[in-house]
Design an enzyme around this catalytic site. Structure first.
Site, PDB file in Angstrom:
ATOM      1  N   ASP A   1       1.015  -1.007  -0.329  1.00 33.76           N
ATOM      2  CA  ASP A   1      -0.314  -0.011  -0.343  1.00 33.76           C
ATOM      3  C   ASP A   1       0.624   1.210  -0.038  1.00 33.76           C
ATOM      4  OD1 ASP A   1      -2.892   0.860   0.216  1.00 33.76           O
ATOM      5  OD2 ASP A   1      -1.893   2.181   1.840  1.00 33.76           O
TER       6      ASP A   1
ATOM      7  N   ASP B   1      -1.952  10.060 -10.231  1.00 28.45           N
ATOM      8  CA  ASP B   1      -1.821   8.317 -11.491  1.00 28.45           C
ATOM      9  C   ASP B   1      -0.717   8.191 -11.612  1.00 28.45           C
ATOM     10  OD1 ASP B   1      -5.025   8.183 -11.407  1.00 28.45           O
ATOM     11  OD2 ASP B   1      -5.019   9.775 -12.975  1.00 28.45           O
TER      12      ASP B   1
ATOM     13  N   GLU C   1      -4.482   2.588  -4.175  1.00 28.94           N
ATOM     14  CA  GLU C   1      -3.805   2.736  -4.226  1.00 28.94           C
ATOM     15  C   GLU C   1      -2.833   0.988  -3.663  1.00 28.94           C
ATOM     16  OE1 GLU C   1      -4.506   4.832  -0.075  1.00 28.94           O
ATOM     17  OE2 GLU C   1      -5.941   4.167  -2.431  1.00 28.94           O
TER      18      GLU C   1
END
Length: 350
Positions: free
Chosen positions: A217, A234, A260
């Site tokens: 993560d 992005d 994410e």
């Protein structure tokens, strides 16, 4: 246009495929599962709200940007038909099988001709009279004329069908590949992960081979998005995805799980070995100072990740396997982030 009337499912699938893909190409719409689902429904002609929306966009020369295509999918497909992509693939596969069956049936005429020749040969051996001979010759001539005509048509049909089958198979391969790929990061997506993790479990049950799972993560990603915007966010997602992909090897499997969060399946890897892999990935990502822009470079600073590690156990299904790695990830984030924690709560920090 409503193509659904007076057509079989196979004919409908073929007709839609032949209209949708060229139109998408003309409008520069990528052939992704979501986009194809939109245009499949449009040419099917039953989803009237979608048809009106696309007709309006076409009449006003609106460009089918990724945002426009995504909006069409979310507003007119996702809510009403969550399984449409799988249905499209299934129907297209049915069409391929149907065409192959037709190719097989064409050879029956040559088989029948062979049977006629055998009957002709047997009749000759019985010393027939001239009248019977004449009938036999006339019959075999008629058969020969027919098979020549059929073979001429057969060559055309086989060539045409072969080209269509090749084209359809190519489309299926592309759709299947796109369906398993995350469009933003170009790594595997959650659907691909769900399939791969089941394969790991099956192999473990049959061969007892090691498998480890990393759940990765990006730390403070929401805050990063709020500061720099989603476009920069992005790019960070794409950077982390490629860093993870480049940091593993062989049959190791990297996928974006959602948002994410990424997952990495490590076949033939013990938990201790997985901890080492996870720590190497964490370090490589953390040590790089990111910038964005060609001329005026915007410093983004260090991107860090937290990693949870679990190893496959005999009683696991895909959910329990993931949950243990995800719980380890939660402990990593609770421990200050930018660290690796395994399901045994052994931690490697900076």
């Amino acid at each position: 246009m409503d193509m659904a009337k007076h057509l079989s499912e196979t004919e409908l699938s073929a007709k839609i495929l032949r209209h949708a893909v060229p139109k998408m190409s003309e409008l520069k719409v990528p052939v992704t599962p979501e986009n194809y689902a939109v245009w499949y429904e449009y040419y099917k002609g039953i989803n009237l709200d979608l048809k009106r929306a696309i007709d309006g966009l076409l009449s006003n020369n609106v460009a089918f940007t990724p945002d426009v295509s995504s909006s069409l999918y979310k507003n007119y497909i996702l809510i009403n038909s969550p399984e449409i992509i799988e249905n499209v693939q299934l129907e297209t596969q049915v069409l391929i099988n149907s065409l192959l069956a037709k190719i097989g049936s064409l050879s029956k005429d040559t088989s029948r001709f062979s049977d006629s020749l055998t009957e002709f040969d047997n009749a000759l051996k019985q010393d027939p009279d001239p009248v019977v001979m004449q009938k036999l010759v006339k019959g075999i001539t008629s058969e020969l004329d027919e098979i020549i005509a059929v073979n001429g048509e057969m060559d055309k049909s086989l060539t045409s069908m072969n080209e269509e089958v090749i084209a359809l198979k190519s489309e299926m391969v592309e759709l299947r590949s796109v369906a398993m790929t995350d469009q933003l990061t170009s790594v595997n997506n959650r659907r691909a992960f769900d399939k791969e993790v089941i394969s790991h479990i099956d192999s473990f049950n049959h061969s007892n081979f090691d498998s480890s799972l990393l759940v990765v993560d990006i730390d403070h990603f929401k805050r990063f998005n709020d500061i720099h915007g989603h476009l920069v966010g992005d790019k960070v997602l794409a950077y982390v995805a490629q860093a993870l992909k480049n940091g593993v090897k062989g049959d190791d499997f990297v996928a974006r799980y959602g948002g994410e969060e990424f997952v990495i399946l490590l076949p033939n890897t013990t938990q201790e070995e997985a901890n080492i892999v996870a720590e190497n990935l964490r370090q490589k990502i953390a040590e790089r100072n990111l910038t964005i822009g060609k001329d005026k470079k915007l410093p983004l600073g260090n991107i860090t990740v937290s990693v949870g590690v679990a190893s496959l156990k005999a009683a696991d299904d895909k959910d329990s396997y993931f949950i243990r790695a995800d719980e380890a990830l939660y402990r990593a984030k609770s421990s200050g982030r930018n660290c690796v924690v395994s399901e045994r709560i052994t931690e490697t920090a900076i």
